[in-house]
Design a protein around this motif. Structure first.
Motif, PDB file in Angstrom:
ATOM      1  N   ASN A 187       0.789  -1.216   0.000  1.00  0.00           N
ATOM      2  CA  ASN A 187       0.000   0.000   0.000  1.00  0.00           C
ATOM      3  C   ASN A 187       0.831   1.280   0.000  1.00  0.00           C
ATOM      4  O   ASN A 187       0.436   2.291   0.545  1.00  0.00           O
ATOM      5  CB  ASN A 187      -0.935   0.014   1.223  1.00  0.00           C
ATOM      6  CG  ASN A 187      -2.260   0.667   0.881  1.00  0.00           C
ATOM      7  OD1 ASN A 187      -2.641   0.712  -0.285  1.00  0.00           O
ATOM      8  ND2 ASN A 187      -2.950   1.177   1.867  1.00  0.00           N
ATOM      9  N   LYS A 188       2.034   1.207  -0.586  1.00  0.00           N
ATOM     10  CA  LYS A 188       2.857   2.404  -0.696  1.00  0.00           C
ATOM     11  C   LYS A 188       3.048   2.733  -2.165  1.00  0.00           C
ATOM     12  O   LYS A 188       3.411   1.873  -2.955  1.00  0.00           O
ATOM     13  CB  LYS A 188       4.225   2.166  -0.044  1.00  0.00           C
ATOM     14  CG  LYS A 188       4.201   2.276   1.465  1.00  0.00           C
ATOM     15  CD  LYS A 188       4.446   3.717   1.867  1.00  0.00           C
ATOM     16  CE  LYS A 188       4.497   3.818   3.393  1.00  0.00           C
ATOM     17  NZ  LYS A 188       4.618   5.198   3.834  1.00  0.00           N
ATOM     18  N   TYR A 189       2.823   3.976  -2.482  1.00  0.00           N
ATOM     19  CA  TYR A 189       3.014   4.383  -3.861  1.00  0.00           C
ATOM     20  C   TYR A 189       4.415   4.933  -4.056  1.00  0.00           C
ATOM     21  O   TYR A 189       5.047   5.395  -3.115  1.00  0.00           O
ATOM     22  CB  TYR A 189       1.973   5.435  -4.224  1.00  0.00           C
ATOM     23  CG  TYR A 189       0.576   4.945  -4.019  1.00  0.00           C
ATOM     24  CD1 TYR A 189       0.191   3.718  -4.533  1.00  0.00           C
ATOM     25  CD2 TYR A 189      -0.338   5.703  -3.308  1.00  0.00           C
ATOM     26  CE1 TYR A 189      -1.099   3.260  -4.347  1.00  0.00           C
ATOM     27  CE2 TYR A 189      -1.625   5.244  -3.111  1.00  0.00           C
ATOM     28  CZ  TYR A 189      -1.999   4.029  -3.629  1.00  0.00           C
ATOM     29  OH  TYR A 189      -3.274   3.587  -3.434  1.00  0.00           O
ATOM     30  N   HIS A 190       4.875   4.883  -5.282  1.00  0.00           N
ATOM     31  CA  HIS A 190       6.220   5.348  -5.582  1.00  0.00           C
ATOM     32  C   HIS A 190       6.171   6.548  -6.513  1.00  0.00           C
ATOM     33  O   HIS A 190       5.402   6.576  -7.474  1.00  0.00           O
ATOM     34  CB  HIS A 190       7.028   4.219  -6.237  1.00  0.00           C
ATOM     35  CG  HIS A 190       7.360   3.123  -5.275  1.00  0.00           C
ATOM     36  ND1 HIS A 190       8.645   2.879  -4.847  1.00  0.00           N
ATOM     37  CD2 HIS A 190       6.568   2.226  -4.652  1.00  0.00           C
ATOM     38  CE1 HIS A 190       8.628   1.867  -3.998  1.00  0.00           C
ATOM     39  NE2 HIS A 190       7.376   1.449  -3.855  1.00  0.00           N
TER      40      HIS A 190
ATOM     41  N   MET B   5       6.880   8.901  -9.386  1.00  0.00           N
ATOM     42  CA  MET B   5       7.160   8.573 -10.770  1.00  0.00           C
ATOM     43  C   MET B   5       8.533   9.104 -11.203  1.00  0.00           C
ATOM     44  O   MET B   5       9.182   8.535 -12.079  1.00  0.00           O
ATOM     45  CB  MET B   5       6.079   9.179 -11.663  1.00  0.00           C
ATOM     46  CG  MET B   5       6.068   8.587 -13.052  1.00  0.00           C
ATOM     47  SD  MET B   5       4.427   8.604 -13.742  1.00  0.00           S
ATOM     48  CE  MET B   5       4.464  10.151 -14.586  1.00  0.00           C
ATOM     49  N   GLN B   6       8.991  10.159 -10.581  1.00  0.00           N
ATOM     50  CA  GLN B   6      10.254  10.773 -11.000  1.00  0.00           C
ATOM     51  C   GLN B   6      11.468  10.054 -10.415  1.00  0.00           C
ATOM     52  O   GLN B   6      12.460   9.822 -11.098  1.00  0.00           O
ATOM     53  CB  GLN B   6      10.288  12.242 -10.581  1.00  0.00           C
ATOM     54  CG  GLN B   6       9.254  13.078 -11.299  1.00  0.00           C
ATOM     55  CD  GLN B   6       9.383  14.542 -10.913  1.00  0.00           C
ATOM     56  OE1 GLN B   6      10.317  15.215 -11.291  1.00  0.00           O
ATOM     57  NE2 GLN B   6       8.436  15.026 -10.125  1.00  0.00           N
ATOM     58  N   CYS B   7      11.416   9.711  -9.141  1.00  0.00           N
ATOM     59  CA  CYS B   7      12.600   9.144  -8.486  1.00  0.00           C
ATOM     60  C   CYS B   7      12.380   7.707  -8.029  1.00  0.00           C
ATOM     61  O   CYS B   7      13.306   7.068  -7.546  1.00  0.00           O
ATOM     62  CB  CYS B   7      13.009  10.017  -7.300  1.00  0.00           C
ATOM     63  SG  CYS B   7      11.812  10.015  -5.962  1.00  0.00           S
ATOM     64  N   ASP B   8      11.174   7.205  -8.164  1.00  0.00           N
ATOM     65  CA  ASP B   8      10.839   5.832  -7.802  1.00  0.00           C
ATOM     66  C   ASP B   8      11.000   5.542  -6.314  1.00  0.00           C
ATOM     67  O   ASP B   8      11.213   4.402  -5.909  1.00  0.00           O
ATOM     68  CB  ASP B   8      11.649   4.840  -8.635  1.00  0.00           C
ATOM     69  CG  ASP B   8      10.943   3.496  -8.755  1.00  0.00           C
ATOM     70  OD1 ASP B   8       9.699   3.482  -8.776  1.00  0.00           O
ATOM     71  OD2 ASP B   8      11.632   2.473  -8.824  1.00  0.00           O
TER      72      ASP B   8
END
Ligand code: ZN
Ligand code: ZN
Length: 59
Positions: free
Chosen positions: A7-10, A12-15
């Motif tokens: 349930n953790k989002y990453h 998009m720019q640095c992952d």
């Protein structure tokens, strides 16, 4: 897709996850900077734009 933390989002720019992300945080929709949170598509949104798009934060 495997993720170490559920349930953790990453970002998009640095992952990175939101707490590790060091990117400049602003709403990708309206460029606002108040209460910005990372959403499920890896972009940052302010509360009104999150509601408008139906995005959920990772908490
Ligand atoms: Zn980032
Ligand atoms: Zn916004």
């Amino acid at each position: 897709m495997t993720t170490t933390t559920k349930n953790k989002y990453h970002c998009m720019q640095c992952d990175m996850t939101e707490d590790k992300c060091d990117c400049e945080k602003y709403c990708c929709s309206c460029q606002g900077q108040v209460d910005i949170r990372l959403c499920s598509d890896g972009l940052y949104y302010c509360p009104p734009c999150r509601q408008a798009c139906g995005y959920k934060v990772s908490d």
